[in-house]
Design an enzyme around this catalytic site. Structure first.
Site, PDB file in Angstrom:
ATOM      1  N   HIS A   1      -4.429 -17.314  -4.944  1.00  0.00           N
ATOM      2  CA  HIS A   1      -5.389 -16.471  -4.085  1.00  0.00           C
ATOM      3  C   HIS A   1      -6.361 -17.127  -3.677  1.00  0.00           C
ATOM      4  CE1 HIS A   1      -6.825 -15.788  -8.156  1.00  0.00           C
ATOM      5  NE2 HIS A   1      -7.730 -15.464  -7.478  1.00  0.00           N
ATOM      6  N   ASP A   2      -6.705 -18.215  -4.477  1.00  0.00           N
ATOM      7  CA  ASP A   2      -8.011 -19.083  -4.305  1.00  0.00           C
ATOM      8  C   ASP A   2      -7.567 -20.389  -3.365  1.00  0.00           C
ATOM      9  OD1 ASP A   2      -9.558 -17.455  -5.777  1.00  0.00           O
ATOM     10  OD2 ASP A   2      -9.339 -18.960  -7.308  1.00  0.00           O
TER      11      ASP A   2
ATOM     12  N   ASP B   1       0.871  -1.252   0.197  1.00  0.00           N
ATOM     13  CA  ASP B   1      -0.039   0.061  -0.028  1.00  0.00           C
ATOM     14  C   ASP B   1       0.888   1.144  -0.037  1.00  0.00           C
ATOM     15  OD1 ASP B   1      -1.747   1.828   0.564  1.00  0.00           O
ATOM     16  OD2 ASP B   1      -1.909   1.519   2.604  1.00  0.00           O
TER      17      ASP B   1
ATOM     18  N   ASP C   1      -9.947 -16.041 -16.200  1.00  0.00           N
ATOM     19  CA  ASP C   1     -10.637 -16.563 -15.063  1.00  0.00           C
ATOM     20  C   ASP C   1     -11.578 -17.472 -15.687  1.00  0.00           C
ATOM     21  OD1 ASP C   1     -11.220 -16.105 -12.216  1.00  0.00           O
ATOM     22  OD2 ASP C   1     -13.050 -15.843 -13.013  1.00  0.00           O
TER      23      ASP C   1
ATOM     24  N   ASN D   1      -0.321   4.522  -0.275  1.00  0.00           N
ATOM     25  CA  ASN D   1      -0.769   5.783   0.048  1.00  0.00           C
ATOM     26  C   ASN D   1      -1.512   5.553   1.531  1.00  0.00           C
ATOM     27  OD1 ASN D   1      -3.009   4.310  -0.722  1.00  0.00           O
ATOM     28  ND2 ASN D   1      -4.128   5.638  -2.078  1.00  0.00           N
TER      29      ASN D   1
ATOM     30  N   ASP E   1      -1.831  -1.233  -3.790  1.00  0.00           N
ATOM     31  CA  ASP E   1      -2.054  -0.453  -4.933  1.00  0.00           C
ATOM     32  C   ASP E   1      -0.953  -0.664  -5.959  1.00  0.00           C
ATOM     33  OD1 ASP E   1      -0.285   1.314  -3.811  1.00  0.00           O
ATOM     34  OD2 ASP E   1      -1.693   2.202  -2.666  1.00  0.00           O
TER      35      ASP E   1
ATOM     36  N   ASP F   1      -4.091   4.020   2.722  1.00  0.00           N
ATOM     37  CA  ASP F   1      -5.433   3.543   3.038  1.00  0.00           C
ATOM     38  C   ASP F   1      -5.757   2.316   3.332  1.00  0.00           C
ATOM     39  OD1 ASP F   1      -5.046   2.237   0.510  1.00  0.00           O
ATOM     40  OD2 ASP F   1      -6.563   3.237  -0.532  1.00  0.00           O
TER      41      ASP F   1
ATOM     42  N   ASP G   1      -5.336 -10.452 -15.699  1.00  0.00           N
ATOM     43  CA  ASP G   1      -6.387 -11.254 -15.350  1.00  0.00           C
ATOM     44  C   ASP G   1      -7.704 -10.688 -16.459  1.00  0.00           C
ATOM     45  OD1 ASP G   1      -8.071 -13.123 -13.782  1.00  0.00           O
ATOM     46  OD2 ASP G   1      -6.315 -12.519 -12.309  1.00  0.00           O
TER      47      ASP G   1
ATOM     48  N   GLU H   1      -7.752 -20.599 -16.604  1.00  0.00           N
ATOM     49  CA  GLU H   1      -8.064 -21.205 -15.233  1.00  0.00           C
ATOM     50  C   GLU H   1      -9.278 -21.947 -15.647  1.00  0.00           C
ATOM     51  OE1 GLU H   1      -9.757 -20.263 -10.943  1.00  0.00           O
ATOM     52  OE2 GLU H   1     -10.636 -19.435 -12.731  1.00  0.00           O
TER      53      GLU H   1
HETATM   54  C1  NOJ Z   1     -11.792 -17.842 -10.053  1.00  0.00           C
HETATM   55  C2  NOJ Z   1     -10.921 -16.728  -9.340  1.00  0.00           C
HETATM   56  O1  NOJ Z   1      -9.453 -17.245  -9.056  1.00  0.00           O
HETATM   57  C3  NOJ Z   1     -11.629 -16.569  -8.007  1.00  0.00           C
HETATM   58  O2  NOJ Z   1     -10.837 -15.738  -7.024  1.00  0.00           O
HETATM   59  C4  NOJ Z   1     -13.083 -15.835  -8.107  1.00  0.00           C
HETATM   60  O3  NOJ Z   1     -13.740 -15.813  -7.131  1.00  0.00           O
HETATM   61  C5  NOJ Z   1     -13.590 -16.793  -9.066  1.00  0.00           C
HETATM   62  N1  NOJ Z   1     -12.986 -17.314 -10.357  1.00  0.00           N
HETATM   63  C6  NOJ Z   1     -15.141 -16.019  -9.704  1.00  0.00           C
HETATM   64  O4  NOJ Z   1     -14.290 -15.077 -10.553  1.00  0.00           O
END
Ligand code: NOJ
Length: 553
Positions: free
Chosen positions: A330-331, A22, A200, A24, A30, A26, A99, A256
């Site tokens: 991140h999932d 980050d 995605d 700035n 960013d 907040d 993405d 993905e």
């Molecule tokens: C896959 C993404 O990696 C995930 O983070 C997202 O919640 C779902 N697709 C829906 O876009």
């Protein structure tokens, strides 16, 4: 040798912008924060940065619900900040992948705002609207984020499809105007100079029918799998995208998609008609015990399960398609917590072992920010600490209906929830781990005093420096990129081993997946030079706890 390509030789580093840095104060990461840390990434040695969505979004799903495909979310900065970031990335000889989230938009995208206004609105057919059936949704499909996949809209007395949250309506790819709009937008970013797309849930764009799907035992909804996943129609749309956009540039494209190895071979075939590679889900889904609860479990993945899956993908794709290799994103929860050992004794060794296992396989390796520090799960104890829509919807569906005990659900969340990987990047030992001077949008893991980039950059034995060596090895040794893959010791209960070969060069990788000393029977393969190890001394004939060792002959 397979045909050379820059995206085969590259290592990709994924940045989750909200949690990276980050600039700035907040409390939200960013684009300028990313720019400030580019030298760190360059020193690590990565070739490509993939940035998760930074577009305007109401953030029901942290940016995976986009309300303007050609803008920058003000939380993350401006288009000038983006242009500067891109040129600074290029100035350092790196590339940038962005993405592409076009299975669905945000419900606040102007297309959807129009679409829901009336049945005869020119944008009506840009989304998937259906009549209900006797007061119920059009079919029995459940969404990926719990609940029905259909949302009733009173204004026009119809339901719209959302395979994810209700705030993420699915775009209707059958409408050529939707495809034109997506392809124009993609071309616009390519002309700006981006170097590729991570796509995605791209396997879901081609919906072929709207029939009820099978309901898993104990489940509440039907599966949309056979109607919407990996259909002929999806492949047709991807080929059209390839012809109309991708083929005009030199891009890295990763879908993905998940699915089976056969499906991966179709998407990522070396004939180059669709994508460069896809992300497989099977190894991460090995934790999923197949009940209606899906991913919500505390089942611990065993070496045997993970090895069988990864080896199958390696051997099935080689020579036919290109692999992507990863354990984290991140999932997923943090890989050292999920597959390794995040206790003080073995965190560093097991983080290095897992990295070795993945990076020396066939395919392009992906590092998720913080993985290179051995960052761990945060293990929240209170529902209030979570931020993820998936968690709240699952709580509503399973705890709300009385089907799962709250304590069990909290245990599953602590183990598997996505927020484990979304806590702020741990830069140093200052307040909030140097991520922000404000209040972070999600708690910082308290272990930042022991696990942080500043200390690891200084310590030649750190997980960070081990990643540097692994990346350098890939850049130096073509066998890592283009070698064959031969599984070894396939029934060994403790050791994951394989061999790569190219032009008479042989690289053998041995990884002890456990915290016990493991006997190792391999002789010839371990005769060569040791090019990498997470122990200073190797004891012939055994592998020490979580030992990883790489021989080159
Ligand atoms: C896959 C993404 O990696 C995930 O983070 C997202 O919640 C779902 N697709 C829906 O876009």
């Amino acid at each position: 040798m397979e045909t050379r390509a820059w995206w085969k030789e590259a290592v990709v580093y994924q940045i989750y912008p909200r949690s990276f840095a980050d600039s700035n104060g907040d409390g939200i990461g960013d684009l300028n924060g990313i720019t400030q840390h580019l030298d760190y990434l360059k020193d690590l040695g990565v070739d490509v940065i993939w940035i998760s969505p930074f577009y305007p979004s109401p953030n029901y799903d942290n940016g995976y619900d986009i309300s303007d495909y050609r803008g920058i979310n003000p939380e993350f900065g401006t288009m000038e900040d983006f242009d500067r970031l891109l040129s600074e990335v290029h100035a350092r000889g790196m590339k940038m992948v962005i993405d592409l989230v076009v299975n669905h938009s945000s419900s606040e995208h102007p297309f959807f705002i129009e679409s829901r206004k009336s049945r005869d609105n020119p944008y009506r057919d840009w989304y998937i609207w259906k009549d209900g059936k006797n007061g119920n949704p059009p079919n029995n499909w459940g969404s990926c984020f719990s609940g029905s996949a259909w949302q009733y809209d009173e204004a026009t007395d119809q339901y719209y499809l959302h395979l994810f949250a209700p705030q993420q309506p699915d775009l209707n790819w059958a409408n050529p105007k939707v495809r034109d709009a997506v392809f124009d937008m993609m071309t616009w970013w390519c002309d700006k100079g981006i170097d590729g797309y991570r796509m995605d849930v791209i396997g879901m764009i081609g919906k072929e029918n709207f029939d009820d799907g099978p309901v898993a035992p104990g489940g509440l909804y039907g599966s949309f799998e056979s109607s919407c996943q990996h259909t002929q129609t999806t492949h047709r749309y991807i080929r059209e995208m390839r012809e109309r956009v991708l083929d005009r540039y030199d891009l890295l494209t990763v879908g993905e998609a998940g699915g089976t190895v056969e499906q991966a071979v179709r998407y990522a075939s070396l004939d180059g008609k669709e994508l460069n590679m896809i992300f497989s889900f099977e190894h991460n889904d090995a934790l999923n015990d197949g009940t209606a609860l899906g991913k919500w479990s505390d089942h611990q993945a065993q070496l045997q399960e993970v090895r069988e899956i990864l080896n199958r993908w390696q051997t099935a794709l080689i020579g036919k398609a290109w692999n992507s290799v990863y354990l984290s994103n991140h999932d997923q929860p943090r890989q050292v917590s999920r597959y390794g050992n995040d206790g003080p004794l073995y965190r560093v060794r097991s983080a290095k072992m897992l990295a070795t296992l993945i990076h020396l396989m066939h395919g392009t390796p992906y590092i998720y920010n913080g993985e290179e520090l051995g960052m761990t799960n945060i293990y929240f104890t209170d529902l209030e600490q979570y931020r993820d829509v998936e968690v709240f919807n699952a709580w509503k569906q399973w705890v709300g209906s009385g089907l799962v005990h709250p304590e069990d659900m909290m245990r599953y969340f602590a183990k598997i929830s996505r927020d484990n990987a979304r806590t702020p990047m741990q830069w140093d030992t200052t307040k909030h781990a140097g991520f922000t001077t404000g209040t972070p949008w999600i708690e910082v893991n308290r272990n930042y005093l022991e696990i942080n980039a500043a200390d690891e950059v200084r310590d030649p034995d750190s997980v960070y420096h081990y990643y540097r060596k692994l990346i350098a090895l890939r850049h130096e040794q073509k066998v890592v990129v283009y070698g064959s893959f031969v599984p070894l010791l396939e029934d060994d209960p403790m050791v994951y081993a394989y061999c790569r070969e190219l032009d008479g060069k042989q690289m053998t990788v041995l990884c002890n997946w456990t915290q016990k000393t493991a006997p190792c029977t391999l002789k010839d393969e371990t005769a060569g030079e040791i090019v990498l190890s997470n122990y200073a001394l190797h004891q012939p004939g055994v592998l020490q706890p979580y030992e990883a060792i790489v021989f080159l002959n």
